[in-house]
Design a protein around this motif. Sequence first.
Motif, short mmCIF file in Angstrom:
data_model
loop_
_atom_site.label_atom_id
_atom_site.label_comp_id
_atom_site.label_asym_id
_atom_site.label_seq_id
_atom_site.Cartn_x
_atom_site.Cartn_y
_atom_site.Cartn_z
N PHE A 10 80.26 27.83 -26.23
CA PHE A 10 79.92 26.54 -26.79
C PHE A 10 79.04 26.72 -28.02
N THR A 11 79.00 25.71 -28.88
CA THR A 11 78.22 25.75 -30.10
C THR A 11 76.73 25.92 -29.79
N PRO A 12 76.01 26.66 -30.62
CA PRO A 12 74.57 26.86 -30.38
C PRO A 12 73.74 25.62 -30.73
N LEU A 13 74.36 24.60 -31.30
CA LEU A 13 73.63 23.39 -31.69
C LEU A 13 73.28 22.52 -30.48
N LEU A 14 73.85 22.84 -29.32
CA LEU A 14 73.57 22.08 -28.10
C LEU A 14 72.19 22.41 -27.56
N SER A 15 71.52 21.40 -27.03
CA SER A 15 70.29 21.68 -26.30
C SER A 15 70.67 22.22 -24.93
N GLU A 16 69.70 22.76 -24.24
CA GLU A 16 69.98 23.32 -22.92
C GLU A 16 70.46 22.24 -21.95
N GLU A 17 69.93 21.03 -22.09
CA GLU A 17 70.36 19.92 -21.23
C GLU A 17 71.80 19.54 -21.51
N GLY A 58 76.01 31.61 -29.61
CA GLY A 58 76.76 30.63 -28.83
C GLY A 58 76.33 30.65 -27.38
N TRP A 59 76.55 29.52 -26.70
CA TRP A 59 76.27 29.40 -25.27
C TRP A 59 77.49 29.90 -24.49
N TYR A 60 77.32 30.96 -23.73
CA TYR A 60 78.41 31.54 -22.94
C TYR A 60 78.40 30.98 -21.52
N TRP A 61 79.61 30.72 -21.02
CA TRP A 61 79.77 30.20 -19.66
C TRP A 61 81.08 30.71 -19.09
N ILE A 77 94.17 21.80 -23.39
CA ILE A 77 94.14 20.67 -24.31
C ILE A 77 92.74 20.07 -24.37
N GLN A 78 92.10 19.94 -23.22
CA GLN A 78 90.74 19.39 -23.17
C GLN A 78 89.77 20.27 -23.94
N LEU A 79 89.88 21.58 -23.79
CA LEU A 79 88.98 22.51 -24.48
C LEU A 79 89.22 22.51 -25.99
N LEU A 80 90.48 22.42 -26.40
CA LEU A 80 90.80 22.40 -27.83
C LEU A 80 90.31 21.11 -28.49
N ARG A 81 90.28 20.02 -27.76
CA ARG A 81 89.82 18.74 -28.30
C ARG A 81 88.29 18.65 -28.39
N VAL A 85 83.21 23.28 -28.24
CA VAL A 85 83.77 24.57 -27.83
C VAL A 85 84.14 25.38 -29.08
N LEU A 86 83.50 26.55 -29.23
CA LEU A 86 83.86 27.45 -30.34
C LEU A 86 85.10 28.25 -29.99
N ARG A 87 85.11 28.84 -28.80
CA ARG A 87 86.24 29.65 -28.32
C ARG A 87 86.35 29.50 -26.81
N HIS A 88 87.55 29.72 -26.30
CA HIS A 88 87.75 29.77 -24.85
C HIS A 88 88.87 30.75 -24.55
N LEU A 89 88.85 31.28 -23.34
CA LEU A 89 89.88 32.20 -22.89
C LEU A 89 90.11 31.96 -21.40
N ILE A 90 91.35 31.69 -21.04
CA ILE A 90 91.71 31.50 -19.64
C ILE A 90 92.57 32.69 -19.23
N THR A 91 92.15 33.36 -18.17
CA THR A 91 92.84 34.55 -17.70
C THR A 91 93.29 34.34 -16.26
N LYS A 92 94.56 34.64 -15.99
CA LYS A 92 95.07 34.60 -14.61
C LYS A 92 94.66 35.90 -13.94
N LEU A 93 94.01 35.79 -12.79
CA LEU A 93 93.50 36.96 -12.09
C LEU A 93 94.51 37.46 -11.06
N ASP A 94 94.65 38.79 -11.00
CA ASP A 94 95.49 39.37 -9.95
C ASP A 94 94.64 39.60 -8.71
#
Length: 110
Positions: A10-17, A58-61, A77-81, A85-94
């Motif tokens: 997430f963008t670093p411009l966010l407060s912690e709250e 950036g705020w990592y989660w 779609i929600q993350l792209l909108r 959100v600066l970047r996201h990655l969804i990985t399918k886990l084995d």
Amino acid sequence: MKDYELMTIFTPLLSEENYKEIQKKYDSFITQNGGKIVSTTIWGLKTLAYPIDKKTTGWYWIVNFTADPTFIEKIKIQLLRDENVLRHLITKLDKYAVAYNNKKNNSLAL
């Protein structure tokens, strides 16, 4: 139901709250669409390897969850909108990654 891992910066411009509110928003988005949160890891504010949109931190989660494969397009779609959100990655886990995450989470709980 498949196992997935979502890593978001997430963008670093966010407060912690605000950062915590966005986490709750995506947690509830996953559960409202039939998913189940397995674990959440909050890395906090970290330095990026390279600048993204002229931002060097950036705020990592990270969230591990199970969901129907059709849900992945909805969350992408929600993350792209989301402008936070600066970047996201969804990985399918084995099965090996799931076993590793379970072992890691159990050792952290002790």
